[in-house]
Design a protein around this motif. Structure first.
Motif, PDB file in Angstrom:
ATOM      1  N   UNK A 110      39.620  59.858  -3.669  1.00  0.00           N
ATOM      2  CA  UNK A 110      38.779  59.458  -2.325  1.00  0.00           C
ATOM      3  C   UNK A 110      37.255  58.394  -3.072  1.00  0.00           C
ATOM      4  N   UNK A 111      37.327  57.194  -2.297  1.00  0.00           N
ATOM      5  CA  UNK A 111      36.392  56.186  -2.222  1.00  0.00           C
ATOM      6  C   UNK A 111      35.047  56.467  -0.965  1.00  0.00           C
ATOM      7  N   UNK A 156      23.231  51.482   0.969  1.00  0.00           N
ATOM      8  CA  UNK A 156      23.208  50.351  -0.086  1.00  0.00           C
ATOM      9  C   UNK A 156      24.173  49.406   0.084  1.00  0.00           C
ATOM     10  N   UNK A 157      25.657  49.597   0.680  1.00  0.00           N
ATOM     11  CA  UNK A 157      27.141  49.570   0.688  1.00  0.00           C
ATOM     12  C   UNK A 157      27.245  48.818  -0.945  1.00  0.00           C
ATOM     13  N   UNK A 158      26.885  49.990  -2.097  1.00  0.00           N
ATOM     14  CA  UNK A 158      27.579  50.243  -2.748  1.00  0.00           C
ATOM     15  C   UNK A 158      29.083  51.019  -2.671  1.00  0.00           C
ATOM     16  N   UNK A 159      29.955  50.372  -3.803  1.00  0.00           N
ATOM     17  CA  UNK A 159      30.866  51.223  -3.584  1.00  0.00           C
ATOM     18  C   UNK A 159      31.381  52.428  -4.626  1.00  0.00           C
ATOM     19  N   UNK A 160      31.395  53.254  -4.327  1.00  0.00           N
ATOM     20  CA  UNK A 160      32.379  53.959  -5.530  1.00  0.00           C
ATOM     21  C   UNK A 160      33.863  54.993  -5.349  1.00  0.00           C
ATOM     22  N   UNK A 161      34.502  55.234  -6.870  1.00  0.00           N
ATOM     23  CA  UNK A 161      35.252  56.391  -6.713  1.00  0.00           C
ATOM     24  C   UNK A 161      34.880  57.358  -6.857  1.00  0.00           C
ATOM     25  N   UNK A 162      34.515  57.891  -6.027  1.00  0.00           N
ATOM     26  CA  UNK A 162      33.427  58.733  -5.456  1.00  0.00           C
ATOM     27  C   UNK A 162      33.879  60.617  -6.246  1.00  0.00           C
ATOM     28  N   UNK A 204      34.797  62.703 -11.028  1.00  0.00           N
ATOM     29  CA  UNK A 204      33.686  62.668 -10.043  1.00  0.00           C
ATOM     30  C   UNK A 204      32.065  61.825 -10.361  1.00  0.00           C
ATOM     31  N   UNK A 205      32.396  61.187  -9.152  1.00  0.00           N
ATOM     32  CA  UNK A 205      30.305  60.438  -9.368  1.00  0.00           C
ATOM     33  C   UNK A 205      29.618  61.635  -8.730  1.00  0.00           C
ATOM     34  N   UNK A 206      28.237  61.552  -9.586  1.00  0.00           N
ATOM     35  CA  UNK A 206      27.472  62.618  -8.981  1.00  0.00           C
ATOM     36  C   UNK A 206      25.941  61.910  -8.876  1.00  0.00           C
ATOM     37  N   UNK A 250      19.556  51.037  -3.002  1.00  0.00           N
ATOM     38  CA  UNK A 250      20.893  51.318  -3.186  1.00  0.00           C
ATOM     39  C   UNK A 250      21.368  52.447  -3.756  1.00  0.00           C
ATOM     40  N   UNK A 251      22.291  53.541  -3.875  1.00  0.00           N
ATOM     41  CA  UNK A 251      22.299  54.543  -4.261  1.00  0.00           C
ATOM     42  C   UNK A 251      23.139  54.409  -6.001  1.00  0.00           C
ATOM     43  N   UNK A 252      22.349  55.430  -6.274  1.00  0.00           N
ATOM     44  CA  UNK A 252      22.341  54.926  -8.074  1.00  0.00           C
ATOM     45  C   UNK A 252      23.389  56.445  -8.778  1.00  0.00           C
ATOM     46  N   UNK A 253      23.940  56.554  -9.774  1.00  0.00           N
ATOM     47  CA  UNK A 253      24.224  57.767 -10.444  1.00  0.00           C
ATOM     48  C   UNK A 253      25.433  57.844 -11.341  1.00  0.00           C
ATOM     49  N   UNK A 254      25.888  59.081 -12.001  1.00  0.00           N
ATOM     50  CA  UNK A 254      26.898  58.778 -12.674  1.00  0.00           C
ATOM     51  C   UNK A 254      28.297  59.189 -12.573  1.00  0.00           C
TER      52      UNK A 254
END
Length: 437
Positions: A360-361, A366-372, A392-394, A403-407
């Protein structure tokens, strides 16, 4: 003497942008009337451009008192865009930072750059000017748009996808949406550099592709599903034959042996349509090693799953969904659209046996794209899917720029499909599945 339909302006009276577009539109109409259209099909593009340039100079020269000198060169340049390109939108097509061009009406054009929408200063002369540009573009790819057929999907020569809606369906003017697709192949290294994916995720997905594990990429509009699929195609062995099926060709696969097919809408009489399901069925007769459905949307889901379950392992597809579980439920509904009254438990077992991994992406704030999320489907129990998250992306809120941030997190689950990798001779470092301390 040619007469402008718009109000005349003197050299000392500056033109507004809308007046300039009206002036250009009027000159363009005169150019079309003056061109010998019988010669257009018999001369090359470069010579045709030269003829248009010379004729435009003659037309503008007749109005030199009304055209300021600093506008003369701009008119000559933009008239080429009117005849051969997208008119006022043509300069935007050469800007690599723009991913979407959204025309709400003749005087309102929005752009998306780096995931953020912004209003541009681009305008058209009027609705007729905008419709003329739309009609010329879609005519080049054998489509039509008018009051009888007021909606159209088409593809530009550079691969960009366009959608247009005109009155009576479109309120307050014609609508045009252009989804840009770069001509350069986006590598997984670039996705890593952008922070869209982690290295353990890349290692696992590359091994899954090489090990012929069928999986599905889910996500919302503009989340990066096609981008990820394109990047992963480089991992498919060179000695395999790929057949792609799309509504509008977007895939830029990094592979030597690709056979592409595209659906066709019905003609003005309502005949001649070729559906994704038709193409999936036909692809089975084309000796494919893998079948890639650009985006599964309807009854072709059943045929695609049958292919995955009968010798075409490693096939891939994308699907619009808000999360991984939602994607599976949407797929169930699409299978039901095939017209067979199957119990939901049977459909779910069929889905789980065909698709082993779901990726799932998402496009975050903020437009940032991540594989979540990357999860393995290990089967069903009590009629429900058994999904185990691998990565997964937290989310961790927003940064100072909004912009969204996480790890990225490794769950510690060792997927069962790793055994298949080893059986296929695909090496993978199982340490990438160890949970972080």
């Amino acid at each position: 003497m040619i007469r402008f339909k718009s109000a005349a302006k003197t050299e000392d009276s500056p033109l507004s942008e809308i007046d300039f577009q009206r002036l250009k539109s009027d000159i363009h109409e005169q150019l079309v009337e003056s061109l010998d259209l019988s010669l257009v099909a018999r001369i090359d593009d470069e010579r045709m451009r030269g003829n248009v340039h010379n004729l435009a100079q003659e037309v503008i020269r007749d109005y030199r008192p009304k055209v300021a000198k600093d506008l003369h060169e701009r008119l000559l340049h933009e008239l080429q865009d009117e005849v051969f390109g997208l008119g006022p939108l043509e300069p935007l097509m050469s800007d690599p930072t723009i991913s979407d061009i959204l025309v709400n009406n003749a005087h309102e054009v929005f752009l998306e750059r780096h995931g953020r929408l912004e209003k541009s200063d681009i305008v058209f002369a009027d609705d007729a000017h905008l419709v003329r540009i739309i009609q010329r573009v879609v005519a080049r790819v054998g489509r039509r748009i008018d009051e009888v057929s007021p909606m159209v999907d088409a593809r530009l020569p550079d691969g960009s996808r366009i959608n247009a809606v005109v009155p009576p369906l479109a309120l307050n003017g014609p609508k045009l949406s252009i989804r840009r697709f770069g001509v350069e192949h986006l590598q997984l290294e670039k996705l890593l550099e952008n922070g869209s994916i982690s290295q353990p995720m890349v290692s696992f997905l590359e091994a899954a592709v090489q090990g012929r594990v069928s999986f599905m990429i889910s996500g919302g509009t503009g989340a990066g599903k096609t981008t990820l699929l394109n990047a992963l195609s480089k991992s498919i062995p060179d000695d395999e034959r790929i057949v792609t099926i799309e509504d509008s060709a977007e895939l830029l696969l990094q592979h030597a042996h690709v056979v592409g097919m595209e659906t066709r809408p019905s003609n003005s009489e309502g005949n001649g349509a070729v559906t994704p399901r038709d193409l999936v069925r036909n692809s089975l007769r084309m000796r494919p090693d893998r079948i890639l459905v650009g985006e599964v949307r309807g009854a072709e889901a059943l045929d695609m799953l049958q292919a995955m379950n009968t010798g075409h392992e490693g096939s891939l597809t994308t699907i619009h969904a808000n999360d991984a579980v939602d994607a599976l439920h949407r797929l169930e509904m699409m299978v039901a659209m095939a017209g067979f009254e199957l119990p939901i438990s049977v459909i779910r077992r069929y889905v789980a046996s065909g698709i082993r991994v779901i990726v799932h992406v998402a496009r975050l704030k903020g437009g940032v794209r991540k594989v979540t999320r990357i999860a393995e489907i290990v089967g069903t129990a009590d009629g429900e899917y058994q999904l185990h998250d691998i990565f997964r992306f937290e989310h961790q809120g927003l940064d100072e720029n909004g912009n969204a941030k996480g790890r990225f997190v490794t769950t510690g689950y060792r997927p069962r499909c790793v055994d298949r990798f080893l059986e296929s001779g695909v090496e993978i470092d199982t340490n990438i599945f160890q949970a972080e301390a």
